[in-house]
Design a protein around this motif. Structure first.
Motif, PDB file in Angstrom:
ATOM      1  N   PRO A   1      55.154 -11.726  -5.365  1.00 36.42           N
ATOM      2  CA  PRO A   1      55.637 -13.085  -5.623  1.00 36.42           C
ATOM      3  C   PRO A   1      54.637 -13.858  -6.478  1.00 36.42           C
ATOM      4  O   PRO A   1      53.426 -13.779  -6.275  1.00 36.42           O
ATOM      5  CB  PRO A   1      55.767 -13.685  -4.217  1.00 36.42           C
ATOM      6  N   GLY A   2      55.175 -14.581  -7.456  1.00 32.96           N
ATOM      7  CA  GLY A   2      54.330 -15.363  -8.364  1.00 32.96           C
ATOM      8  C   GLY A   2      53.995 -14.648  -9.652  1.00 32.96           C
ATOM      9  O   GLY A   2      53.537 -15.284 -10.604  1.00 32.96           O
ATOM     10  N   GLU A   3      54.207 -13.325  -9.703  1.00 36.59           N
ATOM     11  CA  GLU A   3      53.924 -12.592 -10.943  1.00 36.59           C
ATOM     12  C   GLU A   3      55.077 -12.753 -11.927  1.00 36.59           C
ATOM     13  O   GLU A   3      56.218 -13.014 -11.556  1.00 36.59           O
ATOM     14  CB  GLU A   3      53.667 -11.112 -10.643  1.00 36.59           C
ATOM     15  N   HIS A   4      54.748 -12.588 -13.212  1.00 39.55           N
ATOM     16  CA  HIS A   4      55.704 -12.834 -14.291  1.00 39.55           C
ATOM     17  C   HIS A   4      56.170 -11.493 -14.869  1.00 39.55           C
ATOM     18  O   HIS A   4      55.346 -10.644 -15.219  1.00 39.55           O
ATOM     19  CB  HIS A   4      55.068 -13.700 -15.368  1.00 39.55           C
ATOM     20  N   LEU A   5      57.487 -11.345 -14.983  1.00 31.05           N
ATOM     21  CA  LEU A   5      58.062 -10.055 -15.318  1.00 31.05           C
ATOM     22  C   LEU A   5      58.839 -10.085 -16.632  1.00 31.05           C
ATOM     23  O   LEU A   5      59.407 -11.101 -17.011  1.00 31.05           O
ATOM     24  CB  LEU A   5      59.027  -9.601 -14.214  1.00 31.05           C
ATOM     25  N   LEU A   6      58.865  -8.923 -17.290  1.00 27.34           N
ATOM     26  CA  LEU A   6      59.885  -8.613 -18.289  1.00 27.34           C
ATOM     27  C   LEU A   6      60.825  -7.610 -17.627  1.00 27.34           C
ATOM     28  O   LEU A   6      60.368  -6.691 -16.943  1.00 27.34           O
ATOM     29  CB  LEU A   6      59.273  -7.988 -19.544  1.00 27.34           C
ATOM     30  N   PHE A   7      62.142  -7.781 -17.816  1.00 23.72           N
ATOM     31  CA  PHE A   7      63.085  -6.871 -17.183  1.00 23.72           C
ATOM     32  C   PHE A   7      64.182  -6.482 -18.161  1.00 23.72           C
ATOM     33  O   PHE A   7      64.472  -7.191 -19.122  1.00 23.72           O
ATOM     34  CB  PHE A   7      63.679  -7.475 -15.907  1.00 23.72           C
ATOM     35  N   THR A   8      64.778  -5.346 -17.911  1.00 28.50           N
ATOM     36  CA  THR A   8      65.813  -4.837 -18.798  1.00 28.50           C
ATOM     37  C   THR A   8      67.085  -5.665 -18.702  1.00 28.50           C
ATOM     38  O   THR A   8      67.413  -6.200 -17.642  1.00 28.50           O
ATOM     39  CB  THR A   8      66.123  -3.369 -18.482  1.00 28.50           C
ATOM     40  N   SER A   9      67.807  -5.743 -19.812  1.00 28.93           N
ATOM     41  CA  SER A   9      69.075  -6.482 -19.824  1.00 28.93           C
ATOM     42  C   SER A   9      70.241  -5.608 -19.395  1.00 28.93           C
ATOM     43  O   SER A   9      71.376  -6.062 -19.346  1.00 28.93           O
ATOM     44  CB  SER A   9      69.348  -7.023 -21.236  1.00 28.93           C
ATOM     45  N   TYR A  10      69.975  -4.323 -19.097  1.00 27.60           N
ATOM     46  CA  TYR A  10      71.044  -3.400 -18.743  1.00 27.60           C
ATOM     47  C   TYR A  10      71.042  -3.066 -17.261  1.00 27.60           C
ATOM     48  O   TYR A  10      71.498  -2.011 -16.855  1.00 27.60           O
ATOM     49  CB  TYR A  10      70.903  -2.116 -19.566  1.00 27.60           C
TER      50      TYR A  10
ATOM     51  N   THR B   1      59.857 -15.219 -13.217  1.00 34.17           N
ATOM     52  CA  THR B   1      58.790 -15.199 -12.216  1.00 34.17           C
ATOM     53  C   THR B   1      59.338 -14.730 -10.872  1.00 34.17           C
ATOM     54  O   THR B   1      60.412 -15.161 -10.449  1.00 34.17           O
ATOM     55  CB  THR B   1      58.178 -16.607 -12.066  1.00 34.17           C
ATOM     56  N   VAL B   2      58.606 -13.852 -10.204  1.00 30.86           N
ATOM     57  CA  VAL B   2      59.037 -13.329  -8.911  1.00 30.86           C
ATOM     58  C   VAL B   2      58.990 -14.438  -7.861  1.00 30.86           C
ATOM     59  O   VAL B   2      57.958 -15.086  -7.665  1.00 30.86           O
ATOM     60  CB  VAL B   2      58.139 -12.162  -8.463  1.00 30.86           C
ATOM     61  N   VAL B   3      60.123 -14.643  -7.182  1.00 31.65           N
ATOM     62  CA  VAL B   3      60.218 -15.631  -6.112  1.00 31.65           C
ATOM     63  C   VAL B   3      60.058 -14.955  -4.748  1.00 31.65           C
ATOM     64  O   VAL B   3      59.356 -15.470  -3.866  1.00 31.65           O
ATOM     65  CB  VAL B   3      61.560 -16.377  -6.185  1.00 31.65           C
ATOM     66  N   ALA B   4      60.690 -13.809  -4.570  1.00 28.51           N
ATOM     67  CA  ALA B   4      60.635 -13.122  -3.276  1.00 28.51           C
ATOM     68  C   ALA B   4      60.939 -11.648  -3.463  1.00 28.51           C
ATOM     69  O   ALA B   4      61.531 -11.235  -4.474  1.00 28.51           O
ATOM     70  CB  ALA B   4      61.622 -13.753  -2.295  1.00 28.51           C
TER      71      ALA B   4
END
Length: 298
Positions: free
Chosen positions: A53-62, A32-35
């Motif tokens: 802020p507050g949105e939920h993310l998928l992010f790359t592991s690389y 979740t985005v904090v800032a």
């Protein structure tokens, strides 16, 4: 362009059933985005964030340069600092569920595809590297807002919702049980297939400067009769253009630069890192971009 993300403890899979590769188990690919950063880039340019802020993310592991942080007194809570460019997409829930993937909002110039499955071994459409395999194709489910220019975002060109397109690597796979999804930069989408296509490489309608080519076997001897060893014979390869895209758009002027090659042209290219498809009657085909061609052969 930095994003501060709070991530949950590691797990083999999310609570909703999204499998996490082993490389992501210590740093789960969702949070979740904090800032957000101040958007100031080197050189004086401004970065306009797509996540909040507050949105939920998928992010790359690389992610390169990602920084792991810990809150004092909260050892189980982990924070990651990353570039927004490493974010795959925005999810509707803090714990990704397989049913949420079609609702994911991809960012930048990416496209969310629902991938078509590979055939069973008894299929006889393509043979690649000794094993039967179809091109990587999928249906377009979501399209990112695109690049920002003059205060307006322009979606990736050529990409249309529900089209059946072919990609050439470069994506991030998301597996949800029996289904497979891919978030891929639009630059790696090389063309579209007709609906109800058998995914023959010759059915592809190329985008930009992509070309479908029919290979010619390299010669084993020179014109004077000298025998070439396998390494020398395979350094460059000949092919004939079967289909060609319209060309590429100049990023500065916006004008289309037509492709320099036409159907029937015979060209030479370096065979390294080129994927070959075997079609009917054992004819070998491949996909090339104009920049991969060494020269035109008379």
């Amino acid at each position: 362009d930095r994003v501060l993300v709070a991530v949950p403890p590691a797990a083999d899979r999310s609570s909703g059933g999204i499998y996490l590769p082993s490389s992501m188990q210590k740093q789960p690919g969702y949070g979740t985005v904090v800032a957000l950063g101040d958007g100031k880039l080197p050189g004086g340019d401004d970065h306009v964030f797509q996540c909040k802020p507050g949105e939920h993310l998928l992010f790359t592991s690389y992610a390169v340069g990602r920084v792991k942080l810990k809150k004092e007194g909260k050892e189980n809570e982990e924070l990651l600092m990353m570039r927004e460019g490493d974010v795959i997409g925005i999810m509707p829930s803090p714990t990704p569920d397989f049913s949420h993937v079609p609702q994911m909002r991809p960012l930048h110039n990416t496209v969310l595809l629902r991938m078509a499955p590979q055939p069973k071994p008894e299929s006889s459409v393509f043979i690649v590297g000794g094993q039967r395999e179809l091109p990587m194709c999928g249906h377009v489910v979501r399209i990112a807002p695109g690049s920002l220019k003059d205060g307006k975002r322009t979606p990736p060109k050529n990409i249309v919702m529900e089209d059946f397109v072919m990609m050439m690597g470069g994506g991030t796979e998301i597996r949800t049980g029996a289904d497979s999804w891919n978030v891929v930069d639009s630059g790696y989408i090389c063309g579209k297939m007709p609906f109800a296509s058998a995914r023959e490489i010759t059915d592809l309608e190329p985008f930009d400067d992509w070309m479908v080519m029919k290979m010619e076997e390299p010669p084993e001897t020179t014109k004077s009769g000298l025998l070439l060893n396998t390494r020398l014979a395979g350094q460059t390869t000949l092919a004939v253009v079967e289909k060609a895209g319209p060309g590429i758009t100049d990023p500065v002027t916006g004008e289309l630069k037509p492709i320099e090659f036409a159907v029937g042209d015979r060209v030479m290219f370096n065979h390294e890192n080129i994927k070959i498809y075997e079609g009917p009657e054992d004819i070998k085909y491949l996909l090339l971009r104009q920049r991969d061609v060494v020269c035109k052969v008379a």
